[in-house]
Scaffold this motif. Structure first.
Motif, PDB file in Angstrom:
ATOM      1  N   VAL A  98      29.896  15.713  72.375  1.00 17.32           N
ATOM      2  CA  VAL A  98      29.944  16.824  71.417  1.00 17.32           C
ATOM      3  C   VAL A  98      31.130  17.746  71.711  1.00 17.32           C
ATOM      4  O   VAL A  98      31.862  18.161  70.808  1.00 17.32           O
ATOM      5  N   GLY A  99      31.341  18.069  73.004  1.00 15.92           N
ATOM      6  CA  GLY A  99      32.464  18.927  73.369  1.00 15.92           C
ATOM      7  C   GLY A  99      33.797  18.324  72.988  1.00 15.92           C
ATOM      8  O   GLY A  99      34.702  19.018  72.502  1.00 15.92           O
ATOM      9  N   THR A 100      33.948  17.008  73.203  1.00 18.71           N
ATOM     10  CA  THR A 100      35.196  16.331  72.851  1.00 18.71           C
ATOM     11  C   THR A 100      35.427  16.341  71.345  1.00 18.71           C
ATOM     12  O   THR A 100      36.539  16.615  70.868  1.00 18.71           O
ATOM     13  N   VAL A 101      34.382  16.058  70.579  1.00 18.39           N
ATOM     14  CA  VAL A 101      34.512  16.057  69.117  1.00 18.39           C
ATOM     15  C   VAL A 101      34.915  17.439  68.605  1.00 18.39           C
ATOM     16  O   VAL A 101      35.802  17.570  67.758  1.00 18.39           O
ATOM     17  N   VAL A 102      34.294  18.492  69.135  1.00 15.26           N
ATOM     18  CA  VAL A 102      34.625  19.856  68.712  1.00 15.26           C
ATOM     19  C   VAL A 102      36.080  20.178  69.035  1.00 15.26           C
ATOM     20  O   VAL A 102      36.801  20.758  68.208  1.00 15.26           O
ATOM     21  N   ALA A 103      36.533  19.787  70.237  1.00 15.65           N
ATOM     22  CA  ALA A 103      37.919  20.059  70.621  1.00 15.65           C
ATOM     23  C   ALA A 103      38.898  19.319  69.711  1.00 15.65           C
ATOM     24  O   ALA A 103      39.912  19.874  69.284  1.00 15.65           O
ATOM     25  N   GLU A 111      44.272  24.622  65.651  1.00 14.61           N
ATOM     26  CA  GLU A 111      44.054  25.503  66.797  1.00 14.61           C
ATOM     27  C   GLU A 111      44.983  25.101  67.947  1.00 14.61           C
ATOM     28  O   GLU A 111      45.434  23.960  68.033  1.00 14.61           O
ATOM     29  N   SER A 112      45.259  26.031  68.855  1.00 13.83           N
ATOM     30  CA  SER A 112      46.080  25.722  70.019  1.00 13.83           C
ATOM     31  C   SER A 112      45.331  24.764  70.938  1.00 13.83           C
ATOM     32  O   SER A 112      44.093  24.725  70.939  1.00 13.83           O
ATOM     33  N   ILE A 113      46.084  23.997  71.731  1.00 14.67           N
ATOM     34  CA  ILE A 113      45.466  23.018  72.621  1.00 14.67           C
ATOM     35  C   ILE A 113      44.549  23.711  73.634  1.00 14.67           C
ATOM     36  O   ILE A 113      43.405  23.299  73.848  1.00 14.67           O
ATOM     37  N   GLY A 114      45.071  24.792  74.256  1.00 16.03           N
ATOM     38  CA  GLY A 114      44.267  25.503  75.238  1.00 16.03           C
ATOM     39  C   GLY A 114      42.992  26.070  74.639  1.00 16.03           C
ATOM     40  O   GLY A 114      41.908  25.983  75.235  1.00 16.03           O
ATOM     41  N   GLY A 115      43.108  26.642  73.434  1.00 12.55           N
ATOM     42  CA  GLY A 115      41.926  27.198  72.765  1.00 12.55           C
ATOM     43  C   GLY A 115      40.921  26.125  72.408  1.00 12.55           C
ATOM     44  O   GLY A 115      39.708  26.324  72.543  1.00 12.55           O
ATOM     45  N   ALA A 116      41.424  24.963  71.960  1.00 12.29           N
ATOM     46  CA  ALA A 116      40.526  23.868  71.582  1.00 12.29           C
ATOM     47  C   ALA A 116      39.779  23.331  72.798  1.00 12.29           C
ATOM     48  O   ALA A 116      38.577  23.057  72.734  1.00 12.29           O
ATOM     49  N   ILE A 117      40.484  23.198  73.922  1.00 17.07           N
ATOM     50  CA  ILE A 117      39.838  22.701  75.144  1.00 17.07           C
ATOM     51  C   ILE A 117      38.775  23.690  75.615  1.00 17.07           C
ATOM     52  O   ILE A 117      37.669  23.309  76.000  1.00 17.07           O
ATOM     53  N   GLY A 118      39.115  24.988  75.586  1.00 15.14           N
ATOM     54  CA  GLY A 118      38.140  26.007  75.981  1.00 15.14           C
ATOM     55  C   GLY A 118      36.906  25.974  75.097  1.00 15.14           C
ATOM     56  O   GLY A 118      35.775  26.070  75.593  1.00 15.14           O
ATOM     57  N   THR A 119      37.117  25.823  73.788  1.00 15.40           N
ATOM     58  CA  THR A 119      35.985  25.744  72.857  1.00 15.40           C
ATOM     59  C   THR A 119      35.147  24.503  73.129  1.00 15.40           C
ATOM     60  O   THR A 119      33.908  24.552  73.106  1.00 15.40           O
ATOM     61  N   GLY A 120      35.825  23.372  73.415  1.00 13.66           N
ATOM     62  CA  GLY A 120      35.098  22.129  73.694  1.00 13.66           C
ATOM     63  C   GLY A 120      34.243  22.236  74.938  1.00 13.66           C
ATOM     64  O   GLY A 120      33.089  21.811  74.954  1.00 13.66           O
ATOM     65  N   ILE A 121      34.812  22.830  76.011  1.00 14.88           N
ATOM     66  CA  ILE A 121      34.043  22.996  77.253  1.00 14.88           C
ATOM     67  C   ILE A 121      32.858  23.930  77.032  1.00 14.88           C
ATOM     68  O   ILE A 121      31.737  23.660  77.482  1.00 14.88           O
ATOM     69  N   GLY A 122      33.108  25.035  76.335  1.00 18.82           N
ATOM     70  CA  GLY A 122      32.021  25.972  76.054  1.00 18.82           C
ATOM     71  C   GLY A 122      30.913  25.324  75.238  1.00 18.82           C
ATOM     72  O   GLY A 122      29.723  25.547  75.496  1.00 18.82           O
ATOM     73  N   THR A 123      31.309  24.517  74.252  1.00 19.52           N
ATOM     74  CA  THR A 123      30.317  23.830  73.425  1.00 19.52           C
ATOM     75  C   THR A 123      29.511  22.832  74.248  1.00 19.52           C
ATOM     76  O   THR A 123      28.286  22.719  74.086  1.00 19.52           O
ATOM     77  N   ALA A 124      30.194  22.089  75.144  1.00 18.73           N
ATOM     78  CA  ALA A 124      29.495  21.115  75.984  1.00 18.73           C
ATOM     79  C   ALA A 124      28.452  21.802  76.869  1.00 18.73           C
ATOM     80  O   ALA A 124      27.331  21.312  77.020  1.00 18.73           O
TER      81      ALA A 124
END
Length: 316
Positions: A98-103, A111-124
């Motif tokens: 789920v985190g990977t799909v969201v990112a 979205e920026s790469i850093g922001g997308a990764i942060g969102t993915g980790i938070g979602t996971a």
């Protein structure tokens, strides 16, 4: 094939503290042998006596919990083992997927790469918490509403074989997961810091930045699935034909798009090619692409053949 007693001991000792395993193994084996001897001394068949003794001792996970002084009462003993098994299974892959799909979706949306990764980790993390909460709540309700549910009884036929020498070691698995993680990290990092610079010190990405809205998220998703695959392979412990098929598909899912992008001059960023003039001179870039295709194909074929040999040796 190991004896039922050996399989029962292996299943029990797997869940007790390592420092007490020898002591518990000797004690438990002695008790089992004494109980079997009592029955065979009265004329009972040894095979039937062994099955009866182990059935009487019960589920080895519960016996191990008694030896280790672990109380199976987080939600009550009736559902504890089922709850733990289901929770471990879901947490092993659902949050990561789920985190990977969201990112990936965030990157595709600009979205920026850093922001997308942060969102993915938070979602996971959020998904993991939600899974743990709702699974636990559901089983807690079952415990109170239907405490006398008829779950399948454990018997000795549920015992797995004693583990043999593993083809897939923990060290190899950790190394593979770390290598893939580092590779994913550099794919992201090189966009900001590739250690290739212009004359005035500006960063030059190695991978074409335009691919962040198309192929790069897909390739990273394949790498994440590959990490999950490494964990699954370790849990199986041996190479099997289905695992080999999955590995080949994952290799092709990453290698084919990456090599196609390289051959069509879309993988490397134009600034990187310009920085190294020899790449853009004559057919040098095409030569690099051809060598890469042949090298990757040779590596994939070698790995596939090596894994197939391991399967044949294991099944021999």
């Amino acid at each position: 094939m190991s004896s039922l007693t050996d399989r029962y001991l292996a299943a029990t000792l797997n869940s007790v503290p390592a420092q007490r395993r020898d002591e518990i193994a000797a004690e438990l084996r002695g008790s089992i042998e004494d109980m079997i001897e009592d029955r065979t001394g009265n004329g009972q068949d040894p095979v039937a006596a062994e099955r009866e003794v182990l059935t009487e001792l019960g589920n080895p996970e519960r016996l191990a919990a008694r030896y280790a002084n672990h109380r199976l009462q987080l939600i009550g003993p009736t559902y504890y083992l089922v709850w733990r098994r289901l929770l471990r299974l879901l947490l092993s892959f659902v949050p990561a997927i789920v985190g990977t799909v969201v990112a990936v979706v965030d990157v595709a949306d600009g979205e920026s790469i850093g922001g997308a990764i942060g969102t993915g980790i938070g979602t996971a993390i959020e998904v993991a918490v939600q899974i743990a909460f709702w699974i636990t709540l559901t089983f807690a309700i079952f415990e109170r509403v239907s405490p006398a549910v008829n779950l399948p009884d454990w018997n000795v036929d549920n015992l797995a074989d004693v583990p043999v020498n593993r083809q897939v070691t923990l060290a190899d698995t950790i190394a593979s997961v770390v290598a893939i993680t580092v590779f994913i990290g550099y794919l992201v990092l090189q966009h900001f810091r590739s250690w290739v610079e212009t004359g005035d010190g500006a960063n030059i990405p190695i991978i074409d930045p335009a691919l962040w809205t198309s192929w790069l998220p897909v390739l990273i998703a394949v790498l994440v699935v590959s990490m999950v695959f490494e964990v699954v392979k370790y849990r199986v412990g041996q190479w099997t034909w289905p695992l080999l098929a999955g590995k080949v598909l994952l290799n092709l899912a990453f290698a084919v798009p990456a090599l196609w992008l390289l051959v069509t001059d879309r993988l490397l960023s134009p600034a990187f090619v310009e920085r190294f003039e020899w790449l853009s001179t004559g057919d040098n870039l095409d030569t690099v692409a051809s060598i890469s295709v042949v090298s990757v194909a040779a590596i994939l074929i070698r790995d596939t053949v090596d894994s197939a040999r391991k399967i044949r040796r294991h099944n021999a």
